[in-house]
Motif scaffolding. Structure first.
Motif, short mmCIF file in Angstrom:
data_model
loop_
_atom_site.label_atom_id
_atom_site.label_comp_id
_atom_site.label_asym_id
_atom_site.label_seq_id
_atom_site.Cartn_x
_atom_site.Cartn_y
_atom_site.Cartn_z
N THR A 60 0.84 -1.20 0.00
CA THR A 60 0.00 0.00 0.00
C THR A 60 0.87 1.25 0.00
O THR A 60 0.59 2.22 -0.72
N ALA A 61 1.92 1.25 0.80
CA ALA A 61 2.84 2.40 0.82
C ALA A 61 3.54 2.57 -0.52
O ALA A 61 3.87 3.69 -0.92
N GLN A 62 3.78 1.47 -1.25
CA GLN A 62 4.43 1.54 -2.55
C GLN A 62 3.45 1.84 -3.68
O GLN A 62 3.86 1.88 -4.84
N GLN A 63 2.15 2.03 -3.36
CA GLN A 63 1.11 2.28 -4.35
C GLN A 63 0.97 1.13 -5.33
O GLN A 63 0.57 1.32 -6.49
N ARG A 64 1.25 -0.09 -4.90
CA ARG A 64 1.06 -1.28 -5.72
C ARG A 64 -0.20 -1.97 -5.21
O ARG A 64 -0.16 -2.92 -4.43
N LEU A 65 -1.34 -1.45 -5.64
CA LEU A 65 -2.61 -1.78 -5.00
C LEU A 65 -3.10 -3.18 -5.34
O LEU A 65 -3.80 -3.80 -4.54
N HIS A 66 -2.79 -3.69 -6.53
CA HIS A 66 -3.16 -5.06 -6.84
C HIS A 66 -2.47 -6.02 -5.88
O HIS A 66 -3.08 -6.97 -5.38
N GLN A 67 -1.20 -5.78 -5.61
CA GLN A 67 -0.47 -6.66 -4.71
C GLN A 67 -0.91 -6.47 -3.27
O GLN A 67 -0.92 -7.43 -2.49
N ALA A 68 -1.30 -5.24 -2.90
CA ALA A 68 -1.83 -5.03 -1.56
C ALA A 68 -3.12 -5.82 -1.37
O ALA A 68 -3.34 -6.44 -0.31
#
Length: 482
Positions: A429-437
């Motif tokens: 989430t902090a990395q803005q990788r929302l699919h992986q979050a």
């Protein structure tokens, strides 16, 4: 906010008539221009005027948009590009002026490569609005200098640009941009063949699962190939043309999956997943191409299995703390730890469920999506990731879990892995990788469900039977995640 790229067309005038017309259900209310390309002039001069008979005249605006196409060198057959930007339902209560829409559209188009500065003879485009929650964008794909801009990969570029605009304006990010961490989906031909032959999974999906299990339990490529052969997988090695003794790649096949001429259908590691090529596996193991053969160790006693699971749980707790601590200072180390943890969960799923694809196997596959790096990259090994990979191999060597003591130890490890998945969700989430979050969140929920006291993870060990979750549904291809 989401941007949809529509099919390209050949008639600008027909599209303009539809956009300024009443719509299919009289939903087009107060249509008007909100933005246009740099150098277009005042918007009121571009607006299609209303004639004496009450109809709009689109000839002037159509001619302006088509002028570069008519003067271009070999223009495309379908030069009309059409997209629409729409707000999420949560944001429709706010008031958005035409000026705000114009700024958002221009920023999105600039990042996507459609709009250019006034000194760049780029594409001509307009943005029009006939509703409170969306705008339409029309562009012609021939630049004013006569060259064609094909706008290749326009959809992912627009999705990424829209996501950036939504973040800057505090809007709901309706669809996260694609992160290239999803594995390859089976081709519709494979799905149809699997359905005809009565398979619940396509050979590609089954091979991917077997290869990942072998990767998690191997220390080098020789043991990896040995584990694949022990699992009943056909392995074909590719040797270097300059050095025949050096292996440069591999391909795998299922014995029962054959072509029309009777030969096995092989899949290379890269066709299964971007991170399963042999060079990336070597980087994952930290071994050179000339690594020595490593033979699997003996089976463990029950007490030794319990001790191995306790060691893995302790390592998992330390790995979760390392990911949390290194999220901002050392993200590459956190990435390496996450990848190694995926191997541990894969080994644990096989130790608990064997070939039966139960809830832990499904949780391992979802966690693997959350743990991958972008574009199939493999992070450089660290001391923590090497420890986690050693725990994965230890769990793979200890054999099947069958008693109460090792069952309780496995439950504790599953819960520790669920807590690590929570930490991985925070990192993504902090990395803005929302699919992986989202994948990490789903993996944590699946792990907790598997460790539910009311549903023991293991039962009395029957003869394992293949009960794989179907990946074939009515012969239709499973949609790609973005």
């Amino acid at each position: 906010m989401i941007t949809r790229v529509h099919r390209r067309g050949s008639r600008v005038g027909g599209l303009l008539r539809y956009l300024w017309g009443p719509g299919r259900a009289e939903e087009h209310v107060n249509p008007r221009l909100v933005a246009a390309w740099d150098g277009a002039g005042e918007l009121k001069t571009l607006e299609p005027p209303v004639t004496v008979n009450g109809k709009r005249d689109y000839r002037a605006l159509t001619a302006l948009l088509e002028e570069p196409v008519r003067a271009g060198h070999r223009p495309p057959n379908k030069p009309v590009w059409h997209a629409s930007m729409r707000l999420a339902p949560e944001d429709r209560d706010r008031v958005y002026t035409d000026a705000m829409w114009a700024r958002m559209v221009r920023e999105m188009l600039t990042e996507a490569g459609v709009a250019t500065a006034v000194d760049d003879p780029g594409l001509r485009w307009i943005a029009m609005r006939h509703g409170d929650d969306h705008v339409h964008i029309v562009a012609t794909l021939v630049r004013e200098d006569g060259r064609t801009n094909w706008l290749r990969n326009d959809y992912p570029l627009c999705v990424q640009a829209t996501d950036n605009v939504a973040r800057r304006y505090g809007l709901r990010r309706h669809v996260p941009p694609a992160d290239r961490t999803a594995h390859r989906r089976p081709h519709p031909v494979e799905v149809g063949k699997a359905r005809r032959t009565g398979r619940s999974q396509t050979p590609r999906d089954e091979l991917r699962r077997k290869v990942r299990t072998a990767v998690a339990g191997a220390a080098d490529e020789d043991e990896f190939f040995a584990r694949l052969r022990d699992a009943g997988v056909l392995v074909r090695l590719r040797h270097s043309a300059t050095n025949p003794d050096q292996v440069t790649g591999y391909a795998v096949a299922l014995p029962g999956n054959r072509a029309a001429d009777g030969s096995p259908i092989y899949f290379s590691g890269g066709r299964l997943a971007p991170d399963l090529t042999l060079p990336k596996l070597r980087q994952r193991w930290g071994t050179a191409p000339s690594a020595n053969m490593s033979s699997p160790g003996p089976r463990f006693s029950r007490a030794e299995r319990v001790e191995a699971l306790h060691q893995a749980a302790t390592a998992t707790q330390a790995a979760a703390e390392d990911i949390r601590r290194g999220a901002n200072t050392a993200p590459h180390q956190a990435q390496a730890t996450a990848q190694a943890t995926a191997d541990l969960l894969t080994s644990l799923a096989y130790a608990v469920e064997g070939e039966r694809r139960g809830p832990l196997h499904r949780a391992a596959e979802v966690f693997d999506r959350a743990a991958r790096d972008l574009y199939g990259r493999v992070a450089r090994a660290t001391s923590r990731s090497q420890q986690m990979r050693a725990m994965a191999r230890l769990v793979a060597l200890m054999g099947r879990i069958s008693g109460d003591d090792d069952t309780i130890a496995a439950l504790a490890l599953v819960l520790d892995l669920a807590r690590l998945a929570d930490t991985l969700e925070e990192l993504r989430t902090a990395q803005q990788r929302l699919h992986q979050a989202e994948a990490a969140r789903a993996a944590a929920a699946a792990l907790r469900a598997a460790a539910d006291v009311g549903r023991p993870v293991v039962t009395a060990p029957p003869i394992p039977t293949a009960t794989a979750e179907p990946t074939v549904d009515g012969g239709r291809r499973v949609p790609r995640g973005r």
